[in-house]
Design an enzyme around this catalytic site. Sequence first.
Site, mmCIF file in Angstrom:
data_model
loop_
_atom_site.group_PDB
_atom_site.id
_atom_site.type_symbol
_atom_site.label_atom_id
_atom_site.label_comp_id
_atom_site.label_asym_id
_atom_site.label_seq_id
_atom_site.Cartn_x
_atom_site.Cartn_y
_atom_site.Cartn_z
ATOM 1 N N ARG A 160 5.253 -3.806 6.620
ATOM 2 C CA ARG A 160 4.373 -4.262 5.542
ATOM 3 C C ARG A 160 4.217 -3.237 4.422
ATOM 4 N NH1 ARG A 160 -0.888 -6.847 8.273
ATOM 5 N NH2 ARG A 160 -1.206 -7.584 6.136
ATOM 6 N N ILE A 161 4.125 -1.955 4.742
ATOM 7 C CA ILE A 161 3.953 -0.950 3.689
ATOM 8 C C ILE A 161 5.159 -0.910 2.757
ATOM 9 C CG2 ILE A 161 3.755 1.520 3.227
ATOM 10 C CD1 ILE A 161 1.851 1.658 5.660
ATOM 11 N N ASP A 180 16.361 -1.390 8.737
ATOM 12 C CA ASP A 180 15.369 -1.673 9.770
ATOM 13 C C ASP A 180 15.985 -2.676 10.741
ATOM 14 O OD1 ASP A 180 13.259 -2.583 11.353
ATOM 15 O OD2 ASP A 180 11.801 -2.363 9.738
ATOM 16 N N ALA A 240 5.055 8.513 6.220
ATOM 17 C CA ALA A 240 4.957 7.910 7.557
ATOM 18 C C ALA A 240 4.487 8.949 8.569
ATOM 19 C CB ALA A 240 6.302 7.309 7.958
ATOM 20 N N ARG A 241 5.420 9.633 9.229
ATOM 21 C CA ARG A 241 5.103 10.686 10.186
ATOM 22 C C ARG A 241 6.051 11.856 9.949
ATOM 23 N NH1 ARG A 241 1.013 8.547 10.538
ATOM 24 N NH2 ARG A 241 -0.149 7.823 12.383
ATOM 25 N N ASP A 265 3.864 13.698 2.364
ATOM 26 C CA ASP A 265 2.445 13.608 2.707
ATOM 27 C C ASP A 265 2.205 14.004 4.156
ATOM 28 O OD1 ASP A 265 -0.335 12.738 2.106
ATOM 29 O OD2 ASP A 265 0.097 11.246 3.655
ATOM 30 N N GLU A 270 0.773 20.062 11.326
ATOM 31 C CA GLU A 270 -0.292 19.897 10.337
ATOM 32 C C GLU A 270 -1.551 20.629 10.783
ATOM 33 O OE1 GLU A 270 -0.727 15.687 9.735
ATOM 34 O OE2 GLU A 270 1.226 15.472 8.798
ATOM 35 N N HIS A 289 -1.566 14.826 4.112
ATOM 36 C CA HIS A 289 -1.694 13.651 4.990
ATOM 37 C C HIS A 289 -2.871 12.790 4.531
ATOM 38 C CE1 HIS A 289 -0.958 12.030 9.330
ATOM 39 N NE2 HIS A 289 -1.246 11.060 8.471
#
Length: 333
Positions: A160-161, A180, A240-241, A265, A270, A289
């Site tokens: 969705r993002i 994907d 994302a990650r 981000d 972190e 983040h």
Amino acid sequence: MTANANATATVVVTDYEFADLAPERAVIEGAGFRLVPAQASTPDELVAACADADAVINQYARLTAEVIGRLPALRVISRYGIGLDTIDVDAATAAGIIVAHVPDGSLDDVSDHASAMILALARGLGPYRASLAAGGWDYTVAGPLFRLRGRTLGLLGFGRIPQYVTRKLAGFGLRVLAHDPYARPATAEEYGVTLVDAETLFREADFVSVHVPLTDATAGMVGAEAFALMKPTAYVVNTARGPVIDQDALVAAVLSGRIAGAGLDVFESEPLPADHPLRGMDNVLLSPHCAWYSEDSEEEIRTKAARNVVEVLRGEPLTYHVNREVVPHTRRR
């Protein structure tokens, strides 16, 4: 099972970075349950904090199989946000514990942030800002720059993002590719997106935007091999990650000019260490983040995470049920 029957049910927040727990308290205590704040990180701290918990709300603390196995009263784990990498979902499922999350609390915010990073990188705003701050006045410091129209955006993941990103950047005339294995061709066609393999995406994209969850399969998937395929004028953006990108390989790729830069981000560790080389690169945009954050999204995520546990404790249909094979209320005191 009614709320009165669960009047003594305890909900523990394992960890949080908010100033208070007012939204969670309003939902949990408003439903007649007990809210207990904690700031636990190690397994022993988590077990001690959650020993009597019927429900847990989790942010960054790692709920491993070891921790889950030591919490026999636990019925539901609800995570702030969409990611589930802090929870051993398989262990929770095996133990009959419901896992819930908030998959839609920051769709606009994260897609806004990713889009903003793409636009800022495309227009060289990082180098321009650094040059002006140092007293300069030179339009060439960010070059070479290219207009967006006709360039290629590569979406790693097409949930969705990235679908939101596609809609938001549609007016800039970008060709959009996505990789994907779970994407439906009809959905891609609806958004005007071409589904491709990973190698094609890395080779053809001018901007690679990362939108995959962190799993064993995705950890480090954007590494030296991917950077070797990319254009020297290409950028990578990650909202994302962090561990999806091999951070050492990224640093090497940027320093060598293998790619043009990045917008990040999220990071492997972190917070990002104060002396990390990424902090000194003008062609790398950094944020802490925070892509998920707005006052609106924070309120929504926190409220929905709390509602998840109330729904389980009250025996109501669960809106955001991750491991649907676990039937609600199979674990009672």
